[in-house]
Scaffold this motif. Structure first.
Motif, PDB file in Angstrom:
ATOM      1  N   ALA A 188       0.498  -0.778  -0.132  1.00 20.62           N
ATOM      2  CA  ALA A 188       0.026  -0.343  -0.163  1.00 20.62           C
ATOM      3  C   ALA A 188       0.656   1.026   0.004  1.00 20.62           C
ATOM      4  O   ALA A 188       0.553   2.513  -0.441  1.00 20.62           O
ATOM      5  N   VAL A 189       1.634   1.678   0.506  1.00 22.85           N
ATOM      6  CA  VAL A 189       2.915   2.349   0.722  1.00 22.85           C
ATOM      7  C   VAL A 189       3.369   2.791  -0.617  1.00 22.85           C
ATOM      8  O   VAL A 189       3.762   3.889  -0.877  1.00 22.85           O
ATOM      9  N   ALA A 190       3.775   1.457  -1.246  1.00 18.56           N
ATOM     10  CA  ALA A 190       4.084   1.972  -2.426  1.00 18.56           C
ATOM     11  C   ALA A 190       3.401   2.137  -3.447  1.00 18.56           C
ATOM     12  O   ALA A 190       3.409   2.746  -4.985  1.00 18.56           O
ATOM     13  N   LYS A 191       1.909   1.746  -3.631  1.00 17.46           N
ATOM     14  CA  LYS A 191       1.263   2.712  -4.366  1.00 17.46           C
ATOM     15  C   LYS A 191       1.093   4.368  -4.201  1.00 17.46           C
ATOM     16  O   LYS A 191       0.925   4.698  -5.123  1.00 17.46           O
ATOM     17  N   ILE A 192       1.021   4.214  -2.839  1.00 22.12           N
ATOM     18  CA  ILE A 192       1.262   5.807  -2.411  1.00 22.12           C
ATOM     19  C   ILE A 192       2.309   6.411  -3.548  1.00 22.12           C
ATOM     20  O   ILE A 192       2.048   7.256  -4.126  1.00 22.12           O
ATOM     21  N   TYR A 193       3.574   6.150  -3.299  1.00 16.82           N
ATOM     22  CA  TYR A 193       4.831   6.598  -3.841  1.00 16.82           C
ATOM     23  C   TYR A 193       4.264   6.366  -5.451  1.00 16.82           C
ATOM     24  O   TYR A 193       4.502   7.885  -5.971  1.00 16.82           O
ATOM     25  N   THR A 194       3.819   5.355  -5.820  1.00 21.26           N
ATOM     26  CA  THR A 194       3.587   5.484  -7.559  1.00 21.26           C
ATOM     27  C   THR A 194       2.510   6.479  -8.045  1.00 21.26           C
ATOM     28  O   THR A 194       2.292   7.390  -8.792  1.00 21.26           O
ATOM     29  N   LEU A 195       1.708   6.746  -7.131  1.00 23.31           N
ATOM     30  CA  LEU A 195      -0.352   7.896  -7.046  1.00 23.31           C
ATOM     31  C   LEU A 195       1.307   8.943  -6.992  1.00 23.31           C
ATOM     32  O   LEU A 195       0.516  10.080  -7.477  1.00 23.31           O
ATOM     33  N   LYS A 196       1.428   9.204  -5.804  1.00 21.08           N
ATOM     34  CA  LYS A 196       2.408  10.531  -6.234  1.00 21.08           C
ATOM     35  C   LYS A 196       3.484  10.342  -7.610  1.00 21.08           C
ATOM     36  O   LYS A 196       3.678  12.331  -7.362  1.00 21.08           O
ATOM     37  N   LYS A 197       3.410   9.857  -7.941  1.00 20.86           N
ATOM     38  CA  LYS A 197       5.100  10.231  -8.806  1.00 20.86           C
ATOM     39  C   LYS A 197       6.156  10.610  -8.381  1.00 20.86           C
ATOM     40  O   LYS A 197       6.556  11.700  -8.335  1.00 20.86           O
ATOM     41  N   ARG A 198       6.086   9.902  -6.535  1.00 22.11           N
ATOM     42  CA  ARG A 198       7.355  10.618  -5.174  1.00 22.11           C
ATOM     43  C   ARG A 198       8.305   9.001  -5.336  1.00 22.11           C
ATOM     44  O   ARG A 198       8.329   8.207  -5.539  1.00 22.11           O
ATOM     45  N   ILE A 199       9.173  10.184  -5.352  1.00 21.30           N
ATOM     46  CA  ILE A 199      10.604   8.750  -5.821  1.00 21.30           C
ATOM     47  C   ILE A 199      10.826   7.783  -4.150  1.00 21.30           C
ATOM     48  O   ILE A 199       9.991   9.325  -2.691  1.00 21.30           O
ATOM     49  N   GLU A 200      11.025   6.902  -3.961  1.00 22.67           N
ATOM     50  CA  GLU A 200      10.526   6.199  -2.750  1.00 22.67           C
ATOM     51  C   GLU A 200      11.655   6.656  -2.001  1.00 22.67           C
ATOM     52  O   GLU A 200      11.344   6.481  -0.204  1.00 22.67           O
ATOM     53  N   THR A 201      12.809   7.483  -1.740  1.00 27.70           N
ATOM     54  CA  THR A 201      13.380   7.964  -0.837  1.00 27.70           C
ATOM     55  C   THR A 201      13.020   8.696   0.233  1.00 27.70           C
ATOM     56  O   THR A 201      13.297   9.830   1.210  1.00 27.70           O
ATOM     57  N   LYS A 202      12.170   9.731  -0.007  1.00 26.36           N
ATOM     58  CA  LYS A 202      11.175  11.000   0.326  1.00 26.36           C
ATOM     59  C   LYS A 202      10.395  10.937   1.250  1.00 26.36           C
ATOM     60  O   LYS A 202       9.235  10.137   1.007  1.00 26.36           O
ATOM     61  N   ALA A 203      10.925  10.528   2.790  1.00 26.69           N
ATOM     62  CA  ALA A 203       9.842   9.672   3.797  1.00 26.69           C
ATOM     63  C   ALA A 203       8.571  10.259   4.042  1.00 26.69           C
ATOM     64  O   ALA A 203       8.389  11.775   3.433  1.00 26.69           O
ATOM     65  N   MET A 204       7.701   9.881   4.544  1.00 26.80           N
ATOM     66  CA  MET A 204       5.984   9.982   4.394  1.00 26.80           C
ATOM     67  C   MET A 204       5.960  10.078   5.880  1.00 26.80           C
ATOM     68  O   MET A 204       6.520   9.880   7.096  1.00 26.80           O
ATOM     69  N   ILE A 205       4.622  11.002   6.055  1.00 24.72           N
ATOM     70  CA  ILE A 205       4.657  11.057   7.376  1.00 24.72           C
ATOM     71  C   ILE A 205       3.152  10.111   8.181  1.00 24.72           C
ATOM     72  O   ILE A 205       2.755   9.556   7.427  1.00 24.72           O
ATOM     73  N   CYS A 206       3.376   9.688   9.033  1.00 27.06           N
ATOM     74  CA  CYS A 206       2.211   8.926   9.740  1.00 27.06           C
ATOM     75  C   CYS A 206       1.428   9.349  10.951  1.00 27.06           C
ATOM     76  O   CYS A 206       2.283  10.166  11.586  1.00 27.06           O
ATOM     77  N   LEU A 207       0.353   9.043  11.067  1.00 25.52           N
ATOM     78  CA  LEU A 207      -0.568   9.183  12.215  1.00 25.52           C
ATOM     79  C   LEU A 207      -0.889   8.582  13.126  1.00 25.52           C
ATOM     80  O   LEU A 207      -1.261   7.402  13.294  1.00 25.52           O
ATOM     81  N   VAL A 208      -0.625   8.823  14.941  1.00 26.09           N
ATOM     82  CA  VAL A 208      -0.635   7.748  15.501  1.00 26.09           C
ATOM     83  C   VAL A 208      -1.753   8.343  15.893  1.00 26.09           C
ATOM     84  O   VAL A 208      -2.084  10.031  16.561  1.00 26.09           O
ATOM     85  N   ALA A 209      -2.595   7.731  16.790  1.00 27.21           N
ATOM     86  CA  ALA A 209      -4.063   7.688  17.726  1.00 27.21           C
ATOM     87  C   ALA A 209      -2.872   8.830  18.792  1.00 27.21           C
ATOM     88  O   ALA A 209      -3.871   9.833  19.790  1.00 27.21           O
ATOM     89  N   ASP A 210      -1.875   8.265  19.792  1.00 25.88           N
ATOM     90  CA  ASP A 210      -1.407   8.948  20.954  1.00 25.88           C
ATOM     91  C   ASP A 210      -0.308   8.554  21.750  1.00 25.88           C
ATOM     92  O   ASP A 210       0.451   7.444  20.861  1.00 25.88           O
TER      93      ASP A 210
END
Length: 186
Positions: A37-59
């Motif tokens: 699923a993470v790979a799908k986001i990189y593909t959709l955004k046309k973003r290089i995989e070395t550019k990190a993304m943010i995660c959200l957590v509840a607490d």
């Protein structure tokens, strides 16, 4: 809101991508433990995989699942921050490998937002949150500005468009295990 959370969580559990309102901007999200699923986001955004993304957590409790050692100063930042703050932590763990940066860091935010909180709780895990745009394009300030490519590229669009006010991306602060604090984005 309950139906939207249920539909979004079902999509996330199936490895799908969602388009959802966060505490900052509209985000593209997926289960942060699902490398495909993470790979799908990189593909959709046309973003290089070395550019990190943010995660959200509840607490805080959920944060401990993904960060080996949380520096004490992190709590102080949460306590004083008036606007959303994303913190980059060393020693990321229990996340999809392609989400963790090469230097083993991960950017995580605990959103002050009921929808995002419930989403993380019901999934029982971290959710990727990256701006709803093709890499390099401006971050959409409202739902109306999100491109057709993004809308068509996700599996579920959360139907809370009218609730989301325009806002800006979070601040990003890097907290190294050795105590160094560095502001990445104000």
């Amino acid at each position: 809101m309950h139906t939207e959370i249920k539909n979004a969580v079902e999509t996330l559990k199936q490895g799908g991508l969602i388009l959802y309102p966060t505490d900052t901007v509209w985000g593209i999200g997926c289960d942060a433990n699902n490398a495909e699923a993470v790979a799908k986001i990189y593909t959709l955004k046309k973003r290089i995989e070395t550019k990190a993304m943010i995660c959200l957590v509840a607490d805080d409790r959920m944060l401990k699942k993904y960060v080996k050692n949380i520096p004490e100063v992190a709590q102080n930042i949460f306590d004083v921050a008036e606007d959303p703050v994303t913190i980059i932590y060393d020693d990321a763990q229990n996340l999809a490998e392609n989400l963790i940066a090469e230097d083993k860091t991960i950017a995580i935010r605990i959103p002050d937002d009921e929808f995002c909180y419930q989403l993380c709780r019901k999934l029982n895990g971290a959710i990727v949150s990256t701006s709803a745009n093709i890499s390099g394009a401006p971050t959409p300030k409202s739902f109306k500005e999100i491109s057709q490519d993004i809308l068509k590229g996700v599996d579920y669009v959360v139907n809370l468009q009218h609730d989301k006010k325009m806002t800006k991306p979070s601040s990003i602060i890097k907290l190294s295990s050795n105590g160094v604090v560095k502001i990445i984005r104000e």
